[in-house]
Each structure stands twice: as C-alpha cells, then as structure tokens.
Scaffold this motif. Structure first.
Motif, PDB file in Angstrom:
ATOM      1  N   ASN A  84       0.803  -1.225   0.000  1.00 41.05           N
ATOM      2  CA  ASN A  84       0.000   0.000   0.000  1.00 41.05           C
ATOM      3  C   ASN A  84       0.834   1.272   0.000  1.00 41.05           C
ATOM      4  OD1 ASN A  84      -2.306  -1.525   0.125  1.00 41.05           O
ATOM      5  ND2 ASN A  84      -2.310  -1.549   2.372  1.00 41.05           N
ATOM      6  N   VAL A  85       2.125   1.128   0.264  1.00 37.35           N
ATOM      7  CA  VAL A  85       2.976   2.311   0.360  1.00 37.35           C
ATOM      8  C   VAL A  85       3.547   2.643  -1.015  1.00 37.35           C
ATOM      9  CG1 VAL A  85       5.026   3.300   1.442  1.00 37.35           C
ATOM     10  CG2 VAL A  85       3.587   1.699   2.734  1.00 37.35           C
ATOM     11  N   ARG A  86       3.231   3.849  -1.489  1.00 36.76           N
ATOM     12  CA  ARG A  86       3.828   4.291  -2.754  1.00 36.76           C
ATOM     13  C   ARG A  86       5.275   4.680  -2.497  1.00 36.76           C
ATOM     14  NH1 ARG A  86       1.311   8.669  -6.409  1.00 36.76           N
ATOM     15  NH2 ARG A  86       1.594   9.945  -4.531  1.00 36.76           N
ATOM     16  N   VAL A  87       6.155   4.276  -3.405  1.00 38.13           N
ATOM     17  CA  VAL A  87       7.578   4.587  -3.226  1.00 38.13           C
ATOM     18  C   VAL A  87       7.787   6.100  -3.128  1.00 38.13           C
ATOM     19  CG1 VAL A  87       9.873   4.428  -4.258  1.00 38.13           C
ATOM     20  CG2 VAL A  87       8.345   2.462  -4.314  1.00 38.13           C
ATOM     21  N   VAL A  88       7.090   6.866  -3.970  1.00 37.76           N
ATOM     22  CA  VAL A  88       7.280   8.333  -3.938  1.00 37.76           C
ATOM     23  C   VAL A  88       6.865   8.940  -2.597  1.00 37.76           C
ATOM     24  CG1 VAL A  88       7.295   9.067  -6.348  1.00 37.76           C
ATOM     25  CG2 VAL A  88       5.114   8.573  -5.221  1.00 37.76           C
ATOM     26  N   ASP A  89       5.793   8.405  -2.012  1.00 39.67           N
ATOM     27  CA  ASP A  89       5.363   8.936  -0.711  1.00 39.67           C
ATOM     28  C   ASP A  89       6.423   8.665   0.346  1.00 39.67           C
ATOM     29  OD1 ASP A  89       2.992   9.932  -1.673  1.00 39.67           O
ATOM     30  OD2 ASP A  89       1.877   8.080  -1.284  1.00 39.67           O
ATOM     31  N   TYR A  90       6.968   7.462   0.279  1.00 41.63           N
ATOM     32  CA  TYR A  90       8.024   7.116   1.232  1.00 41.63           C
ATOM     33  C   TYR A  90       9.222   8.054   1.056  1.00 41.63           C
ATOM     34  CZ  TYR A  90      11.052   4.391   4.217  1.00 41.63           C
ATOM     35  OH  TYR A  90      11.882   4.012   5.239  1.00 41.63           O
ATOM     36  N   LEU A  91       9.595   8.267  -0.219  1.00 45.33           N
ATOM     37  CA  LEU A  91      10.744   9.138  -0.500  1.00 45.33           C
ATOM     38  C   LEU A  91      10.478  10.567  -0.045  1.00 45.33           C
ATOM     39  CD1 LEU A  91      11.844   7.948  -4.052  1.00 45.33           C
ATOM     40  CD2 LEU A  91      12.943   7.430  -1.878  1.00 45.33           C
TER      41      LEU A  91
END
Lengths: 416, 159
Positions: A324-331
């Motif tokens: 559920n975690v978008r890579v861009v959000d994490y970044l």
C-alpha cells in the motif's frame, strides 16, 4: 525455532537501576574485572577475535579504533558514547540504555581503561530525557560501589562518566558536530582533519563509539570472544541489535545472529506485514540508506552480503513497507527529513536536500516532468561528491536506490 | 523575562557558568518555563552571565529544534512526521487533531491550551503512530485514544 539471540541483550529488564548487585549477580561487571586483570592488549585482542565493527553505521573495525586511541600519546583523552540515535526507524540504543544501563557504563569503563582515558561522556538525544536521568542515577550508584570514580575495584585506574544532552539535531550524530555542540557551539560538522580521535572534546583526543558497540564490548569481555563467535557466519561473527518497525505485526528491538535472511526477520521474528503480504520493500539502516525491494529478501543480514548488493546495515533499523505504500510517498518523508535536518553549512547539502524534496513532492502529485526526474541524478551526484559530511553525502541514497529498483513505478508519476 | 532571574542563575550555577554548557543551560531554562520556550530576554541574560554576545546564544538557540523560540500552548503536542509514522497512517491522527482543535499544524489554540507541531522521528517507531505531549510519548494512537487523551488534558486543566 526461536530466531532471536540473547547475548548483547541478555540482561534486558532483569534488574532496576537501584539493583546494581543484581546486575553483578547476573554476571555484570565481570567483563570490566577481566579487563582490569588481563590488561588493555587483551581487550583489543578480544575485540579483534570477535570481528566487532562499529555499530553506529560506519562499521569500522572496533579493535583498530581502540588500538589507535590507546596508542595516541596524550595525557588527557576522552571516550564518548554517541547516543544521539536519530535515524528515523532506529530505537535499539533506546532499549540498550533503558533496559540495561549498567552494561553501557561497563563497556565505556572498559574503553576508558583500554585507551587510557580519564573521563567518559554519554551524549544522549534530548528525546531520551528519562533515559538520561536513569543513566545519571546508574553512574552515581556505580560510583558508590567503587565501580566508577577513584581507584576502581582497588586498582590504579580512576574513571568518571558524565551524561550530556542533545537538543534535537540529527546532524549532531556526526562526531565533529556532536563535539561542537558539547563546546556550547552550533552543532555543525567541521572539516576533518583533524579527526576527533586526534582532536575532539575540549580539543583532546576522543574516541567515539555507538551505544551498541560499548554493549558488545562488555558482552565480549564477559563471555569471551569464542562464545560470542558462536553466533553469526564467517566474517560476520556474533549478533546485531535491530529496530524492526513499519508495516509489521510485531515491531520492536530484537537481537539477531548475522546471517539470518531479511525474510526470516520479517516473517519469523516480525510476524509478517499487517496485510499478510510479503512486503514491498524495506529500508535498512535508516533514512540515509538504500531501499531493498522484496526480490532481495533472501539476502543474509550481514555487512558483506548487503554491500555486495548495494545495501547497508547502517544503524540496524529495518523499516518494512507493504504494497500500500507508494515509493514516492516514502521518498517524500525521507527527503523532507533531510531538508529539515541539513545544518545549512555547505551549499550542496543545504540546496540539494531542498531541491530533491521539491522534485519528489512534485512526483507525489504527478506534476514532475521528465526533465525534473533526470535532474535528480545530477543533484544527487553533486551532493555525494561535494557535501562536507555524511548527511549530505548520503541524503540522496534512498532516492537513487528507488530509481534503480522501482523505476517503472516512479515513471508512472512523471508527466508525459 | 518569562522565567525568574534567580531560577536561571540557579541553572547557570549548576553548570559552573560554563559557556560550553550553553545547550543544556538553554534546555533547562526552557524546562522551567510554562510556555515551553526561551525568550529573548532570558537569552540575553544568559549571554551576559556567560560573557557571550546575544548573537552567540541566539545562533545556538535558533539552530537546535528542541529549543523553542516562541511560546507554546500549555500542552505542546509534537506529532512524528517521519517515515515509519507515515507508513502507519499518522495522517488520520493529524487530520483528527487539526479538526478537533480547529488549528493547523504549527498553530496554537486561541485559549493557549494546545500547540500542534510536526517533529522528526523521536524513536518510538515500535508504538507508531506516536506523539509527544510536553515530552511524554504516547503511542499506538487511534482516534479513540487521542480523543480520550485530549479530554483528560482538558479535564486536568479544569480541576
């Protein structure tokens, strides 16, 4: 089968600060006694046999650092505990100090004896105020029991410890910045050299190690390197404290043997992710370290196997992200963190962290162009090559790893 | 000054009036202030006592994020904004806090009861999402839990 170990953490929660006798009954301070009896060279040989590396992130062989501190010819030297644990997702030093404070005191005292230091300091982050107070109590009780102070246990060795507070600056985890702040200055890193080993606290030679390194040293001296080496794999002896968190059923601090796979850590120790999926990626070592995609979860946990794949053990944190975690959000959280924590002294880091965060946020809103995407690499390389300290040099690491392993997903956010 | 001179002098005395202890001196001065900050006058007073200029002190106080330069509400709420709490949906907690307190992050309620701010990871990731209220950590947050927490704090104030 229980995959965790109990060596560094063997005394966790088995006594309270007022029960220093109980700590001794458990076997505490026997490492110090052994060190005082056998001498500094014995300590360094034990560290060498155990292949202990610095646990703060840089993984420098401990015996080399301790040897060069010992060899330095100076009347006044200091040993220092870097307890400014600030990498997002890292909290193992918190438990090491909170659940077994005397072991840190014991490890630091062994270091003081080995290197010929007269005084030890524990620089502890402001967020762990209660633990600092606990350590101050422990120091005072140890002194009452002749385990600190003058002529420790009837020997010629005298040693004192002071606890010092940080004030909420991640960059103070960097040794020169940490010492600057202890001088009453702004906590900005300075140019090395001289390194702190040569000229550190109050301009005297100072050996700085992470909390866990001191705990390991005490454990190795207590049980002997042979026993410590029973865990782990070739070239990676012993155990490691990890902070497991994120999207995981059983987050917490665990002690694991080197050689365990990432998958075992997530599934057998952590109980899997909350949506019962395998997990999408982890970030191991803190915000300054690369993302590891699930296709690499069979990698054994160890410095060399990780390095071979471009990964890092770092501070020992493992942040698990599920599908559920978008890579861009994490970044975005990673780049936002570095923008906030950059001390502003050098241009590549001050400006670079800001620009990277802007571009990542544009990606989050699907508003970044291909030109912006391409600019990430240019900014990152400039930061890596020209930043003054590790903060700026490692701030782009997570993004670059994402561009390598999750390019397809990132491209979906780029405007056509 | 928002704190008494005597108390600041006590703190300075505790650190032997040493300029290299400026960071803990400022932190201790903040701890005795009900509004959780070190005002300009106090900083000037500390500077004078330590033989420093106000700029020397201001440079340090403005650098460290744990030293507040402006007054905070009675309850200083710091919401972790780092990666782990984001993964664990701190947004839901943030939205609820903003809505219930009728302020946005960075603001203080008009009755001066609550200040809501973001903060970087404070090492409570095992109980994420987490907040600190006047330095005390609260974790495993849910809307229900936050609701009770705010009620308790409001109630405590009326007693």
């Amino acid at each position: 089968m229980n995959k965790t170990r109990s060596l560094i953490s063997e005394y966790f929660d088995k006594y309270t600060v007022s029960e220093i006798n109980k700590y001794q009954e458990l076997g505490g301070f026997s490492g110090l006694k052994k060190a005082l009896k056998e001498g500094p060279d014995f300590v360094i040989n034990e560290l060498k046999a155990s292949e202990l590396r610095g646990r703060g992130g840089a993984a420098y062989p401990a015996h080399k650092k301790w040897q060069s501190a010992k060899d330095r010819d100076a009347e006044v030297k200091y040993v220092l505990v870097n307890a400014d644990e600030g990498e997002p997702g890292t909290f193992k030093d918190r438990d090491l100090m909170d659940c077994d404070p005397y072991r840190i005191i014991e490890g630091l005292t062994i270091a003081g004896f080995t290197t010929g230091a007269c005084e030890g300091y524990i620089y502890i982050r402001e967020e762990y105020e209660d633990i600092r107070k606990k350590l101050i109590d422990a120091i005072s009780i140890a002194k009452d029991n002749n385990l600190l102070g003058n002529n420790i246990l009837g020997t010629d060795f005298s040693f004192n410890i002071k606890a010092y507070t940080g004030a909420g600056a991640y960059v103070c985890g960097e040794n020169t910045a940490l010492i600057e702040s202890m001088h009453g200055n702004v906590g900005r890193p300075r140019v090395k050299k001289p390194r702190v080993g040569e000229r550190g606290l109050f301009n005297k030679p100072t050996m700085v190690n992470n909390v866990e390194t001191y705990a390991c040293a005490a454990a190795i001296l207590t049980h002997g390197s042979e026993h410590y080496n029973n865990s782990g794999i070739d070239g990676h002896k012993g155990t490691k404290m990890i902070s497991l968190c994120g999207n995981i059923m059983r987050p917490g601090v665990y002690e694991v043997p080197f050689g365990i796979t990432v998958k075992e850590i997530i599934e057998d120790i952590g109980g899997g992710t909350r949506d019962l999926s395998l997990g999408k990626f982890i970030q191991s070592g803190g915000a300054s370290c690369p993302l590891i995609p699930h296709t690499y979860f069979d990698t054994p946990y160890g410095y060399e196997p990780f390095k071979k794949n471009g990964f890092d053990i770092g501070s020992g944190s493992i942040v698990v992200a599920n599908g559920n975690v978008r890579v861009v959000d994490y970044l975005s959280s990673v780049t936002g963190f570095f923008e906030h924590e950059s001390c502003g002294k050098c241009t590549p880091c001050r400006e670079g962290t800001k620009r990277l965060h802007e571009i990542i946020d544009d990606l989050c809103h699907n508003e970044a162009s291909m030109k912006q995407y391409d600019r990430i690499k240019k900014i990152a390389i400039t930061m890596i090559d020209t930043s003054l300290c590790g903060l700026g040099q490692t701030a782009p690491t997570a993004i670059l790893s994402a561009m390598k392993h999750f390019e397809e997903e990132l491209m979906e956010s780029v405007t056509k | 000054m928002v704190v008494s001179k005597d108390k600041v002098e006590e703190i300075l005395h505790k650190y032997d009036n040493r300029a290299d202890s400026l960071v803990p001196i400022l932190m201790d001065a903040q701890d005795i202030c009900d509004d959780h900050y070190v005002d300009e006058e106090t900083q000037k007073f500390i500077a004078q006592k330590l033989n420093l200029t106000y700029v020397d002190v201001y440079e340090v106080s403005s650098f460290f994020s744990a030293i507040n330069k402006t007054s905070k509400g009675r309850y200083h709420i710091q919401l972790c904004d780092s990666s782990v709490c984001r993964i664990n949906k701190k947004d839901i907690i943030e939205d609820y806090l903003e809505k219930t307190l009728s302020i946005t992050v960075g603001e203080t309620t008009p009755d001066n009861m609550f200040t809501l701010e973001h903060t970087a990871c404070f090492g409570a990731c095992d109980i994420s999402p987490a907040i600190r209220i006047n330095k005390k950590v609260y974790g495993h947050l849910t809307i229900q839990k936050i609701k009770h927490l705010l009620e308790d704090l409001r109630g405590a104030d009326h007693e």
